[in-house]
Scaffold this motif. Structure first.
Motif, mmCIF file in Angstrom:
data_model
loop_
_atom_site.group_PDB
_atom_site.id
_atom_site.type_symbol
_atom_site.label_atom_id
_atom_site.label_comp_id
_atom_site.label_asym_id
_atom_site.label_seq_id
_atom_site.Cartn_x
_atom_site.Cartn_y
_atom_site.Cartn_z
ATOM 1 N N SER A 155 0.858 -1.210 0.000
ATOM 2 C CA SER A 155 0.000 0.000 0.000
ATOM 3 C C SER A 155 0.883 1.245 0.000
ATOM 4 C CB SER A 155 -0.913 -0.012 1.237
ATOM 5 O OG SER A 155 -1.647 1.194 1.301
ATOM 6 N N PRO A 156 1.030 1.916 -1.174
ATOM 7 C CA PRO A 156 1.861 3.129 -1.219
ATOM 8 C C PRO A 156 1.307 4.231 -0.312
ATOM 9 C CG PRO A 156 1.418 2.285 -3.426
ATOM 10 C CD PRO A 156 0.532 1.534 -2.491
ATOM 11 N N GLU A 157 -0.046 4.333 -0.207
ATOM 12 C CA GLU A 157 -0.623 5.382 0.630
ATOM 13 C C GLU A 157 -0.250 5.176 2.089
ATOM 14 O OE1 GLU A 157 -2.292 3.471 -1.382
ATOM 15 O OE2 GLU A 157 -3.094 4.732 -3.011
ATOM 16 N N PHE A 158 -0.386 3.922 2.556
ATOM 17 C CA PHE A 158 -0.054 3.659 3.958
ATOM 18 C C PHE A 158 1.442 3.809 4.213
ATOM 19 C CE2 PHE A 158 0.562 0.912 7.717
ATOM 20 C CZ PHE A 158 -0.345 1.534 8.566
ATOM 21 N N THR A 159 2.229 3.435 3.209
ATOM 22 C CA THR A 159 3.678 3.620 3.342
ATOM 23 C C THR A 159 4.012 5.095 3.470
ATOM 24 O OG1 THR A 159 4.094 1.612 2.042
ATOM 25 C CG2 THR A 159 5.912 3.186 2.254
ATOM 26 N N ALA A 160 3.315 5.965 2.642
ATOM 27 C CA ALA A 160 3.550 7.403 2.729
ATOM 28 C C ALA A 160 3.134 7.936 4.097
ATOM 29 C CB ALA A 160 2.780 8.124 1.624
ATOM 30 N N THR A 161 2.044 7.383 4.658
ATOM 31 C CA THR A 161 1.615 7.811 5.996
ATOM 32 C C THR A 161 2.651 7.452 7.048
ATOM 33 O OG1 THR A 161 -0.703 7.531 5.353
ATOM 34 C CG2 THR A 161 -0.217 7.578 7.707
ATOM 35 N N LEU A 162 3.234 6.228 6.932
ATOM 36 C CA LEU A 162 4.268 5.811 7.875
ATOM 37 C C LEU A 162 5.502 6.700 7.772
ATOM 38 C CD1 LEU A 162 4.038 1.924 7.582
ATOM 39 C CD2 LEU A 162 3.218 3.345 9.456
ATOM 40 N N VAL A 163 5.876 7.060 6.534
ATOM 41 C CA VAL A 163 7.027 7.941 6.341
ATOM 42 C C VAL A 163 6.741 9.306 6.966
ATOM 43 C CG1 VAL A 163 8.432 9.126 4.632
ATOM 44 C CG2 VAL A 163 7.812 6.724 4.302
ATOM 45 N N ARG A 164 5.491 9.809 6.763
ATOM 46 C CA ARG A 164 5.140 11.113 7.313
ATOM 47 C C ARG A 164 5.152 11.096 8.835
ATOM 48 N NH1 ARG A 164 0.226 12.697 8.798
ATOM 49 N NH2 ARG A 164 -0.769 10.978 7.668
ATOM 50 N N LEU A 165 4.762 9.973 9.428
ATOM 51 C CA LEU A 165 4.739 9.862 10.889
ATOM 52 C C LEU A 165 6.070 9.400 11.468
ATOM 53 C CD1 LEU A 165 1.212 8.223 11.368
ATOM 54 C CD2 LEU A 165 1.830 10.618 11.684
ATOM 55 N N GLY A 166 7.047 9.058 10.617
ATOM 56 C CA GLY A 166 8.344 8.578 11.099
ATOM 57 C C GLY A 166 8.292 7.181 11.676
ATOM 58 N N LYS A 167 7.355 6.357 11.180
ATOM 59 C CA LYS A 167 7.194 4.992 11.692
ATOM 60 C C LYS A 167 7.489 3.954 10.625
ATOM 61 C CE LYS A 167 5.735 6.165 15.804
ATOM 62 N NZ LYS A 167 6.471 5.790 17.042
ATOM 63 N N GLN A 168 8.356 4.263 9.672
ATOM 64 C CA GLN A 168 8.652 3.306 8.606
ATOM 65 C C GLN A 168 9.430 2.104 9.137
ATOM 66 O OE1 GLN A 168 10.625 5.140 5.306
ATOM 67 N NE2 GLN A 168 9.961 3.582 3.836
ATOM 68 N N ASP A 169 10.033 2.216 10.325
ATOM 69 C CA ASP A 169 10.759 1.087 10.901
ATOM 70 C C ASP A 169 9.832 -0.081 11.193
ATOM 71 O OD1 ASP A 169 9.582 2.861 12.833
ATOM 72 O OD2 ASP A 169 10.598 1.678 14.388
ATOM 73 N N LEU A 170 8.495 0.215 11.348
ATOM 74 C CA LEU A 170 7.563 -0.891 11.566
ATOM 75 C C LEU A 170 7.465 -1.780 10.332
ATOM 76 C CD1 LEU A 170 4.687 0.994 13.443
ATOM 77 C CD2 LEU A 170 6.385 -0.582 14.411
ATOM 78 N N GLN A 171 7.512 -1.176 9.136
ATOM 79 C CA GLN A 171 7.518 -1.981 7.920
ATOM 80 C C GLN A 171 8.778 -2.835 7.846
ATOM 81 O OE1 GLN A 171 6.951 0.737 4.621
ATOM 82 N NE2 GLN A 171 4.821 0.083 4.403
ATOM 83 N N THR A 172 9.895 -2.236 8.199
ATOM 84 C CA THR A 172 11.156 -3.004 8.190
ATOM 85 C C THR A 172 11.078 -4.176 9.151
ATOM 86 O OG1 THR A 172 12.353 -0.972 7.672
ATOM 87 C CG2 THR A 172 13.638 -2.825 8.522
ATOM 88 N N ARG A 173 10.546 -3.941 10.324
ATOM 89 C CA ARG A 173 10.407 -5.007 11.312
ATOM 90 C C ARG A 173 9.464 -6.094 10.807
ATOM 91 N NH1 ARG A 173 7.805 -4.240 17.346
ATOM 92 N NH2 ARG A 173 8.113 -6.425 18.073
ATOM 93 N N GLU A 174 8.373 -5.676 10.124
ATOM 94 C CA GLU A 174 7.424 -6.641 9.567
ATOM 95 C C GLU A 174 8.106 -7.552 8.562
ATOM 96 O OE1 GLU A 174 2.953 -6.378 7.626
ATOM 97 O OE2 GLU A 174 4.481 -4.947 6.952
ATOM 98 N N LEU A 175 8.887 -6.969 7.644
ATOM 99 C CA LEU A 175 9.578 -7.767 6.628
ATOM 100 C C LEU A 175 10.621 -8.686 7.259
ATOM 101 C CD1 LEU A 175 10.020 -5.020 3.862
ATOM 102 C CD2 LEU A 175 8.352 -6.882 3.926
ATOM 103 N N GLU A 176 11.316 -8.195 8.271
ATOM 104 C CA GLU A 176 12.310 -9.036 8.946
ATOM 105 C C GLU A 176 11.664 -10.231 9.629
ATOM 106 O OE1 GLU A 176 14.288 -6.389 11.570
ATOM 107 O OE2 GLU A 176 15.579 -5.513 10.013
ATOM 108 N N LEU A 177 10.508 -10.026 10.244
ATOM 109 C CA LEU A 177 9.820 -11.139 10.885
ATOM 110 C C LEU A 177 9.368 -12.177 9.871
ATOM 111 C CD1 LEU A 177 7.692 -9.214 13.529
ATOM 112 C CD2 LEU A 177 9.627 -10.739 13.996
ATOM 113 N N LEU A 178 8.884 -11.726 8.730
ATOM 114 C CA LEU A 178 8.489 -12.673 7.682
ATOM 115 C C LEU A 178 9.697 -13.435 7.146
ATOM 116 C CD1 LEU A 178 5.884 -10.473 5.765
ATOM 117 C CD2 LEU A 178 5.392 -12.421 7.247
ATOM 118 N N LYS A 179 10.799 -12.703 6.966
ATOM 119 C CA LYS A 179 12.032 -13.359 6.496
ATOM 120 C C LYS A 179 12.518 -14.374 7.529
ATOM 121 C CE LYS A 179 16.677 -12.268 4.856
ATOM 122 N NZ LYS A 179 17.673 -11.180 4.597
ATOM 123 N N LYS A 180 12.426 -14.050 8.801
ATOM 124 C CA LYS A 180 12.842 -14.959 9.865
ATOM 125 C C LYS A 180 11.958 -16.200 9.881
ATOM 126 C CE LYS A 180 13.578 -15.154 14.863
ATOM 127 N NZ LYS A 180 13.514 -14.410 16.136
#
Length: 577
Positions: A111-136
């Motif tokens: 979701s590009p819109e939600f990604t833009a919202t996370l970037v605006r709020l400074g919470k993009q690290d949650l996406q990184t953590r999500e991907l790392e958990l899936l990779k793990k």
């Protein structure tokens, strides 16, 4: 420029402004509701459903852990082992399928819109953590798959290692749920921000609409009531006989047309009607009076009055001719009512005078003939003294008789002259009374035409305004009903419908403000009706003026009757002569 707009369109403009404010508020609510819907769609589609899916995957993991533990029992019969192995494979597939579906449908990077919202709020690290958990998960699953296959094939397997993998799966599921809860909190914060922004915008628009409605309503009410008060004041002044005032309003709406008509009529009344009556009062009846249209009643009445006054001038000229010793020719013009009787009496008087003069002329001729005969007798009968004396005595007697007849004729002529002069004076009194009657009738026309026009225009305006107010009230009622329905639907939605409940409450508040604005407009209409009542009072004053006109007409009739009496007395005296 605003004063040139019709009164109907001024009130229509108020209704349009109210409608625009309603539409503006609805537009704000619609735009913000779209953003609110997007946030709650994210909250439900990207957070709540994935959390439930992860919970199901975690339950499948728990079942798989139990199945694998039971497969490690050494005394397990072959058929039970096969059944547990099949069930373990199904639980394993269910756990892996949940992760696969999560990666396909709900991972936030899609979701590009939600990604833009996370970037605006400074919470993009949650996406990184999500991907790392899936990779793990995939890394642990690869290690776990080999151990699972050995266990399902009946080989000796270290269950402690499998149990450690299951514990990691449990931790991964738990952390993914935690990440999605944080996503949900962010979406809820965004939704609350949208609600606050919408509430602020609606309050701001409401305050602006109230100020605009108050200012515009005050301006329109002043624009209508002030000139109407001036019109009513002018009508009251005209009712007192003051015709010098003028409104002189430079506007092109109905009030301007009313003021222009009042000024024009007051000028026509002052210059033409009153000026013409003053000329008639000074004896000038040579006036050119033309009716304005087929329904004009004053001009024909004034013309008939002038024609009647010309009959009085005719009587005056007749008496003046008699006073000079001239017998006028018969009057051939046709007059109305008692003036026709006056003409007939004057013609009879002139005929009688003409007959009397003919008799005097005949007597003079007889006298001349007698004198000639006396002269001849004196010449022929110079010898007869006694006969001459008798002739002279007879002549003297004849001359005395002629002298007596002449003196009586002179006395009767003087009486006729005096009666004629009295007729002239009475005619002048009647002319003045008729002039006052005409003035009263002219004032009546001013009242009837001006007030009738005012009442007609104001009645049509208030009826049209009432229709507009009804339409606006219906819009407010419908808006209130829609807000109530939205509140019910929001209540049904529970916690997720709180935002819609706020929107519904603001829409209901706006509907109430619209109702109050229509009430203010209704008050303005009542002010206009009060002005109409003042106009009706002016018509009552006009009725009083009518009564005065009737009284003056009665005086005029009495003067005419007195004139007729004098003329009859003159005729009787002439008959005696």
């Amino acid at each position: 420029m605003f004063r040139n707009i019709k009164v109907f369109w001024k009130f229509a403009l108020v209704a349009i402004l109210i409608l625009l404010v309603v539409l503006m508020t609805a537009g704000i609510a619609l735009v913000n509701s779209n953003g609110l819907k997007y946030e709650y769609d994210n909250l439900y589609g990207f957070m709540l459903i994935p959390i439930m899916n992860l919970d199901e995957g975690n339950l499948a993991r728990a079942d798989l852990t139990d199945d694998l533990f039971r497969l490690t029992r050494p005394d397990l019969p072959a058929d039970q082992f096969a059944a547990l192995a099949a069930k373990a494979q199904e639980d394993d597939k269910a756990m892996a399928a949940m992760i696969e579906r999560y990666e396909t449908e709900w991972v936030t990077t899609t979701s590009p819109e939600f990604t833009a919202t996370l970037v605006r709020l400074g919470k993009q690290d949650l996406q990184t953590r999500e991907l790392e958990l899936l990779k793990k998960f995939h890394s642990v699953y690869t290690s776990y798959a080999a151990k699972r296959d050995n266990l399902l094939s009946g080989k000796d397997t270290d269950y402690a290692a499998i149990q450690a993998d299951m514990a990691q799966f449990h931790e991964i599921f738990h952390q993914l749920v935690d990440v999605n809860k944080q996503f949900a909190d962010l979406s809820n914060q965004s939704a609350q921000a949208v609600i606050n922004r919408m509430r602020f915008q609606i309050i701001l628009v409401g305050i602006f609409a109230c100020l605009l409605a108050i200012g515009f309503t005050y301006f329109i009410s002043r624009d209508i009531t002030i000139p109407l008060n001036r019109v009513v004041q002018m009508i009251m002044e005209m009712g007192k006989g003051h015709l010098g005032g003028r409104l002189q309003m430079d506007r092109k709406d109905e009030i301007g047309a009313l003021a222009s008509t009042m000024d024009t009529f007051a000028g026509d009344l002052q210059n033409n009607v009153i000026g013409g009556l003053r000329k008639i009062a000074y004896g000038n009846t040579e006036l050119q009076i033309v009716a304005k249209d087929a329904e004009d009643e004053i001009s024909p009445a004034l013309l008939q009055t002038v024609e009647s006054l010309r009959a009085l001038n005719m009587a005056t000229d007749f008496a003046a001719s008699v006073a000079r010793g001239d017998i006028p020719q018969p009057i051939t013009e046709t007059y109305l009512g008692n003036f026709e009787t006056l003409k007939n009496n004057l013609n009879a008087l002139s005929d009688w005078l003409r007959q009397m003069l003919n008799a005097i002329s005949s007597s003079a001729a007889d006298l001349s003939q007698s004198a000639a005969e006396i002269l001849a007798a004196t010449t022929q009968q110079a010898s007869g003294a006694s006969e001459q004396s008798a002739s002279i005595a007879q002549t003297t007697t004849t001359v005395d008789e002629v002298k007596t007849i002449g003196e009586q004729a002179i006395i009767r002529a003087q009486e006729v002259v005096e009666a004629s002069n009295l007729t002239v004076e009475i005619s002048r009194n009647g002319r003045r009374a008729l002039g006052e009657t005409i003035a009263s009738m002219a004032t009546i026309k001013d009242r009837v035409e001006g007030i009738a026009q005012n009442i007609l225009v104001l009645s049509e305006q208030t009826q049209q305004i009432g229709e507009i107010i009804s339409t606006v009230s219906e819009l407010a009622a419908q808006s209130n009903m829609l807000a109530l329905n939205a509140s019910v639907e929001a209540a049904r939605a529970g916690e997720h419908g709180k935002g819609f409940a706020v929107v519904a409450a603001e829409v209901r508040s706006l509907a109430e403000q619209s109702r109050q604005a229509t009430a203010q407009i209704k008050a303005i209409i009542e002010d206009i009706q009060k002005a109409t009542n003042l106009t009706v009072m002016a018509t009552e004053e006009g009725s009083k003026v009518v009564d005065q006109g009737v009284h003056l007409a009665a005086q005029t009739q009495a003067a005419i009757e007195q004139l007729s009496t004098v003329i009859n007395e003159s005729a009787q005296r002439a008959t005696q002569v």
